[in-house]
Motif scaffolding. Structure first.
Motif, short mmCIF file in Angstrom:
data_model
loop_
_atom_site.label_atom_id
_atom_site.label_comp_id
_atom_site.label_asym_id
_atom_site.label_seq_id
_atom_site.Cartn_x
_atom_site.Cartn_y
_atom_site.Cartn_z
N HIS A 1 0.81 -1.22 0.00
CA HIS A 1 0.00 0.00 0.00
C HIS A 1 0.84 1.26 0.00
O HIS A 1 0.31 2.35 -0.17
CB HIS A 1 -0.99 0.00 1.17
CG HIS A 1 -0.34 -0.17 2.50
ND1 HIS A 1 -0.06 -1.41 3.04
CD2 HIS A 1 0.11 0.73 3.39
CE1 HIS A 1 0.53 -1.26 4.20
NE2 HIS A 1 0.65 0.03 4.45
N MET B 1 3.29 1.63 -2.19
CA MET B 1 3.78 1.80 -3.55
C MET B 1 2.87 2.77 -4.30
O MET B 1 1.67 2.82 -4.05
CB MET B 1 3.75 0.45 -4.29
CG MET B 1 4.52 -0.66 -3.63
SD MET B 1 6.29 -0.43 -3.79
CE MET B 1 6.52 -1.01 -5.49
N PRO B 2 3.44 3.54 -5.26
CA PRO B 2 2.57 4.42 -6.05
C PRO B 2 1.70 3.59 -7.00
O PRO B 2 2.10 2.51 -7.44
CB PRO B 2 3.58 5.27 -6.84
CG PRO B 2 4.82 4.45 -6.90
CD PRO B 2 4.86 3.63 -5.64
N LEU B 3 0.53 4.13 -7.28
CA LEU B 3 -0.39 3.44 -8.19
C LEU B 3 -0.22 3.98 -9.61
O LEU B 3 0.23 5.11 -9.78
CB LEU B 3 -1.83 3.66 -7.71
CG LEU B 3 -2.13 3.06 -6.33
CD1 LEU B 3 -3.51 3.46 -5.86
CD2 LEU B 3 -1.99 1.54 -6.38
N PRO B 4 -0.55 3.28 -10.64
CA PRO B 4 -1.12 1.94 -10.61
C PRO B 4 -0.09 0.83 -10.38
O PRO B 4 1.09 1.01 -10.66
CB PRO B 4 -1.72 1.80 -12.01
CG PRO B 4 -0.82 2.64 -12.88
CD PRO B 4 -0.44 3.81 -12.01
N LEU B 5 -0.57 -0.30 -9.88
CA LEU B 5 0.25 -1.51 -9.77
C LEU B 5 -0.24 -2.49 -10.84
O LEU B 5 -1.45 -2.72 -10.97
CB LEU B 5 0.06 -2.15 -8.40
CG LEU B 5 0.68 -1.45 -7.21
CD1 LEU B 5 0.20 -2.12 -5.91
CD2 LEU B 5 2.20 -1.50 -7.30
N ARG B 6 0.71 -3.04 -11.56
CA ARG B 6 0.37 -4.06 -12.56
C ARG B 6 1.01 -5.37 -12.10
O ARG B 6 2.24 -5.49 -12.09
CB ARG B 6 0.89 -3.67 -13.94
CG ARG B 6 0.06 -2.57 -14.63
CD ARG B 6 0.61 -2.24 -16.01
NE ARG B 6 -0.32 -1.47 -16.81
CZ ARG B 6 -0.39 -0.12 -16.79
NH1 ARG B 6 0.43 0.57 -16.01
NH2 ARG B 6 -1.27 0.49 -17.55
N GLY C 1 -5.62 0.40 -8.99
CA GLY C 1 -5.46 1.84 -8.84
C GLY C 1 -5.97 2.65 -10.00
O GLY C 1 -5.75 3.86 -10.03
N LEU C 2 -6.61 2.02 -10.97
CA LEU C 2 -7.14 2.76 -12.12
C LEU C 2 -8.65 2.55 -12.22
O LEU C 2 -9.12 1.43 -12.31
CB LEU C 2 -6.47 2.30 -13.42
CG LEU C 2 -5.00 2.60 -13.57
CD1 LEU C 2 -4.47 2.04 -14.89
CD2 LEU C 2 -4.74 4.11 -13.53
#
Lengths: 428, 428
Positions: B100, B102-107, B137-138
């Motif tokens: 949580h 980490m910057p978004l988006p996460l792939r 995150g998108l």
């Protein structure tokens, strides 16, 4: 944002882990590297199921693993079901019941996870990631040497530089112990002292037992029989029972084949221990890397296992423990399993078509490319790219024939023609 | 040789299978092809564990899966443990509790097996091989379009030529049903009739209920809302509640992005069914191949799942069911996952060194090469090579500067220089 009470307790059962991208990529690298090497040695994959009937699985399991097996009642037919703790008995079952009409030898490999109960507080993994091979139908020492050579070549391919393959022979040990006509409790006490290499304690216990002098000497030398090639000579000088001598001759033959491969330098010996599993019947071996007490691979000969499923065949094999490899090689694997993405595509304006086409062209050339779909400024996108280890940000402006390529690490940039990218004509 | 009584009973529990080399190679090909494509789209691997605490896992599971979960008491701490039936809730937990910051988006992507109880006699697999992605995150329709585009590109990469991605929107359906102020039993009866597309039965049931005419029309059109693009117009003509209208607008946006990818031809619609899992909150989709009623992939938007683990984030994703893919594409995959080994090395005489060196040189060039260790005649080796799909047999005579290469399929042969092979100078 507050996390709920869930984080105050352990989120996962003992002995299992989550692997985030950095570690997950290393696990993939190890598995893929091993499987590619196995393929080059002519091995073909099989996939045993996670679930087996307990009674079927137990035919092929040693006592040591029976206690560690996850089991439960099947709702459907009321039989006991087990989660496999070891894939070798499963492959033996598959060979015996489904491949017995194939000509021998069979070269098979597998990759998967098994589950084993571990003692509480031991800190041991309960979920074990295995990648291994089985070579069915060959009795010869060359087959065992092939296993050891493959283990060594795999370790090199993983990037390991210093390691040892510690070789034993269960028949050597059994040959010595078979001469002892002693109560079970004395035998167990002897085995425990030998395993812990407690020479003083062993001497003291032997003093209380009535044994022929030659046999006593054979037992007493066992905890000393570890080290380099000289171990074989030391063993031959003291141990004279026929079973052990045949085991020694077999060890020498395997070593001779390894010498022609140019791999003998990696081999050490330990004849004073029964480290194989219950089904082993000859050579056994374990691989060790510096700084890790646990073996990263183990294997050996098991000539009587497929017979338990109705099809007698000589066999030998080994498997890597990927999580032990990961512990020992974490730093070495940093480069091999680097977690970068080549390109983050940043496009201002509503027309996303150019970005999509560029992404497609880059992916076709094998590059990894993600689109930055979130509406944000270029500075914010660059910060994201840096944090997430992207190598480049491509800035695409609608209707422009050129795109800006920004190197994320140092911020330098150049412009390249959009058409060149679409033509697959750009190296990043 | 007789097989023991074991073969008279089923060897494996219902719903699990052994995969022998031909099928196993196809499963590997599917998983590797998908993971490589996911990598090119910028996705990074995570590995969730096989075991979870049941209460932790159930936070993220729908009711449909709770009943299908394998569970048991843990010996160690007395808590209920579950074998995961679905990896999406696991990835949601990992993102929420461990990523949580980490910057978004996460792939993120994954490959693994899950277990689900299946009804007896259903013939369904209980062990399911999943390979999938989650995009965290998108909120935008572009993210959903990315999922559908990746599913389509993967299917093409597997070799599929004819397939459809059937798209739904759970909010469209829920918007219609939310207007019904009816007892639970009536709602269930309606849903069952809609799911089975039984228009006559549905009309009859609606006749017994007191509903506003407009609402009645919206319910009645549901089982007819499947097919091509025209479905969106048909829906818009009849359904006017705001929630459903927003869902329709969202569907149109996703379709517009797919059109810029040039992929709309593969898309069909079904708005009259809730085919997603309990956690879905927007677009859902399933992939179908000719001749197989079961979906080969499914996914959709799930904006409220990570919040159940304390971290609210929009999300969308999908997964392939590899065994369903294998059923549908078995013949197509015959070539891609061909089970041949390039070279069988046959050496007469005691000196095996030449054969070992040749094997090593071939493997370094990427060829697969196995040594025929069994002492047998060349004719016997050739028969073995034929049966086991080797492409060539290399016959090595001690001290000879040339080796014979025999093509196994038609028996023709030529001689080549041993030195050329050792120099890596031969294409087989």
């Amino acid at each position: 944002m507050t996390l709920p009470e869930i984080t105050s307790e352990p989120l996962l059962p003992r002995g299992v882990k989550d692997f985030l991208p950095a570690k997950a990529a290393k696990i993939s690298f190890l598995a893929e590297t091993a499987l590619e090497l196995f393929r080059r040695w002519g091995f073909r994959p099989v996939v045993p199921p996670s679930l087996e009937y307990l009674d079927v699985l137990e035919r092929g399991m040693g006592h040591g693993l029976r206690d560690k097996t996850f089991r439960f009642d099947d709702r459907q037919d009321g039989k006991l079901i087990a989660f496999s703790p070891d894939m070798t008995p499963q492959v033996a079952r598959i060979v015996a019941t489904r491949m017995h009409e194939m000509p021998l030898p069979l070269r098979l490999c597998y990759s998967g996870r098994v589950l084993r109960h571990a003692e509480q507080q031991s800190g041991k993994d309960r979920e074990i990631f295995q990648v291994g091979v089985e070579l069915i139908g060959l009795q010869s020492p060359e087959a065992d040497a092939e296993m050891i050579a493959m283990a060594i070549e795999s370790l090199k391919a993983f990037g390991a530089t210093t390691f040892t393959i510690d070789v034993g022979q269960v028949e050597f040990y059994r040959g010595v112990m078979a001469q002892l006509d002693l109560p079970e409790s004395d035998l167990r006490a002897l085995q425990a002292l030998i395993a812990r290499k407690e020479v003083t304690g062993l001497t003291r216990l032997l003093d209380t037992l009535t044994l022929p002098a030659a046999v006593r000497e054979e037992v007493l030398v066992l905890p000393r029989l570890f080290g380099g090639r000289e171990v074989l000579e030391k063993a031959a000088a003291t141990v004279h029972n026929e079973r052990s001598c045949q085991a020694l001759a077999n060890l020498r033959q395997v070593l001779a084949v390894l010498a022609t491969y140019g791999l003998e330098e990696y081999v050490t010996f330990d004849l004073g221990e029964l480290r194989g599993l219950d089904y082993h019947s000859g050579i056994t071996f374990q691989g060790f890397l510096p700084g890790l007490g646990r073996a990263v691979c183990q294997g050996g000969r098991y000539d009587h296992l497929t017979a338990r499923y109705g099809y007698p065949a000589a066999a030998t094999g080994f498997a890597f423990d990927l999580l032990n490899l990961l512990s020992a090689l974490d730093l070495v694997l940093e480069h091999a399993a680097e977690q970068t993405t080549d390109v983050l595509l940043f496009q201002s304006g509503a027309d996303k078509q150019a970005a999509q086409k560029i992404a497609q062209a880059l992916r076709e050339r094998g590059y990894s490319a993600a689109r930055d779909i979130i509406p944000r400024s270029l500075d914010e996108s660059l910060a994201y790219a840096k944090r997430m280890s992207f190598r480049h940000v491509l800035v695409i402006e609608a209707q422009q024939p050129e795109v800006r390529v920004i190197w994320v690490d140092d911020g330098h940039e150049r412009t390249i023609s959009l058409q060149a990218i679409l033509d697959g004509d750009v190296a990043l």
